[in-house]
Write a protein that holds these residues in place. Structure first.
Motif, PDB file in Angstrom:
ATOM      1  N   ALA A  12       9.212   0.008  -2.638  1.00 49.89           N
ATOM      2  CA  ALA A  12       8.160   0.545  -2.768  1.00 49.89           C
ATOM      3  C   ALA A  12       7.277   0.665  -1.110  1.00 49.89           C
ATOM      4  CB  ALA A  12       6.945  -0.380  -3.696  1.00 49.89           C
ATOM      5  N   PHE A  13       6.783   1.887  -0.901  1.00 52.08           N
ATOM      6  CA  PHE A  13       6.124   1.938   0.430  1.00 52.08           C
ATOM      7  C   PHE A  13       4.665   2.345   0.049  1.00 52.08           C
ATOM      8  CE2 PHE A  13      10.474   2.659   0.517  1.00 52.08           C
ATOM      9  CZ  PHE A  13      11.203   2.134   1.649  1.00 52.08           C
ATOM     10  N   GLY A  25     -11.882   6.910   0.629  1.00 52.09           N
ATOM     11  CA  GLY A  25     -10.721   6.254   0.898  1.00 52.09           C
ATOM     12  C   GLY A  25      -9.536   6.796  -0.113  1.00 52.09           C
ATOM     13  N   GLY A  26      -8.499   6.800   0.474  1.00 50.11           N
ATOM     14  CA  GLY A  26      -7.265   7.014  -0.096  1.00 50.11           C
ATOM     15  C   GLY A  26      -6.181   5.975  -0.190  1.00 50.11           C
ATOM     16  N   TRP A  27      -5.287   5.853  -1.208  1.00 48.56           N
ATOM     17  CA  TRP A  27      -3.969   5.266  -1.335  1.00 48.56           C
ATOM     18  C   TRP A  27      -2.773   6.253  -1.536  1.00 48.56           C
ATOM     19  CZ3 TRP A  27      -1.532   5.313  -5.910  1.00 48.56           C
ATOM     20  CH2 TRP A  27      -2.364   5.648  -6.925  1.00 48.56           C
ATOM     21  N   GLY A  28      -1.547   5.788  -1.094  1.00 46.65           N
ATOM     22  CA  GLY A  28      -0.322   6.427  -1.440  1.00 46.65           C
ATOM     23  C   GLY A  28       0.793   5.603  -1.758  1.00 46.65           C
ATOM     24  N   ALA A  56      -3.392   0.473  -2.823  1.00 50.91           N
ATOM     25  CA  ALA A  56      -1.742   1.197  -2.797  1.00 50.91           C
ATOM     26  C   ALA A  56      -0.902  -0.007  -3.382  1.00 50.91           C
ATOM     27  CB  ALA A  56      -1.571   1.476  -1.476  1.00 50.91           C
ATOM     28  N   ALA A  57      -0.648  -1.267  -2.802  1.00 48.90           N
ATOM     29  CA  ALA A  57       0.119  -2.271  -3.314  1.00 48.90           C
ATOM     30  C   ALA A  57      -0.039  -2.481  -4.751  1.00 48.90           C
ATOM     31  CB  ALA A  57      -0.106  -3.745  -2.521  1.00 48.90           C
ATOM     32  N   THR A  74       4.460  -2.690   3.461  1.00 50.22           N
ATOM     33  CA  THR A  74       3.143  -2.038   4.054  1.00 50.22           C
ATOM     34  C   THR A  74       3.088  -2.046   5.480  1.00 50.22           C
ATOM     35  OG1 THR A  74       0.726  -2.545   3.608  1.00 50.22           O
ATOM     36  CG2 THR A  74       2.397  -4.506   3.539  1.00 50.22           C
ATOM     37  N   ASP A  75       2.268  -1.386   5.921  1.00 47.77           N
ATOM     38  CA  ASP A  75       1.663  -1.366   7.239  1.00 47.77           C
ATOM     39  C   ASP A  75       0.546  -2.337   7.415  1.00 47.77           C
ATOM     40  OD1 ASP A  75      -0.320   0.506   6.415  1.00 47.77           O
ATOM     41  OD2 ASP A  75       0.492   2.127   7.800  1.00 47.77           O
TER      42      ASP A  75
END
Length: 155
Positions: A12-13, A25-28, A56-57, A74-75
């Protein structure tokens, strides 16, 4: 053990972002199991970068329909350190800091619950450094924000 007999790992990234902080905001999420990749994204009107990184996570783990071994990359040091280091103290003190709930307690509790279903290895990668999968997750988060902003201007 031969390669065929080793358990497969879901990779998972994840990435989250915000235009303004707080702001839109956005998540991917990019999920990969063997050669199969799936992509997911979403947006919120008024949020923060950290909330989108957490979302995202959360979504990566909640999209999995059965318990898995997951390598989540994750970054966000906030997410990676929070879930592997800080969370133990937060649970011990009932999610409080100086008699107030920790920031984003709702999402930390949701992430903790989602992670309990799986065996998760939490990995960190520096963002915006040409890491293919992190770049895809970042592009998905930006796509979510773009679509959200476009749909909100059409109404």
């Amino acid at each position: 053990m031969s390669q065929e007999n080793q358990p497969k790992i879901v990779e998972a990234f994840t990435d989250g972002g915000c235009r303004g902080n707080p702001g839109v905001g956005g998540w991917g999420v990019l999920l990969r199991y063997g050669a199969v990749e799936k992509r997911f994204y979403g947006a919120e009107a008024h949020t923060t970068n950290n909330r989108m990184e957490l979302m995202a996570a959360i979504m990566a783990l909640e999209k999995l329909t059965r318990p898995c071994t997951v390598r989540l990359t994750t970054d966000s040091k906030y997410v990676q350190q929070g879930i592997t280091e800080w969370i133990h103290d937060w649970i011990r003190v009932n999610w409080l800091r100086k008699s107030r709930p920790i920031m984003n307690v709702d999402l930390w509790q949701r992430l903790h619950a989602a992670a309990q279903r799986h065996h998760v290895e939490w990995c960190w990668v520096r963002g915006h450094q040409g890491h293919r999968e992190n770049d895809i997750a970042d592009a998905l988060a930006n796509q979510a924000m773009d679509e959200f902003l476009q749909s909100s201007t059409q109404h």
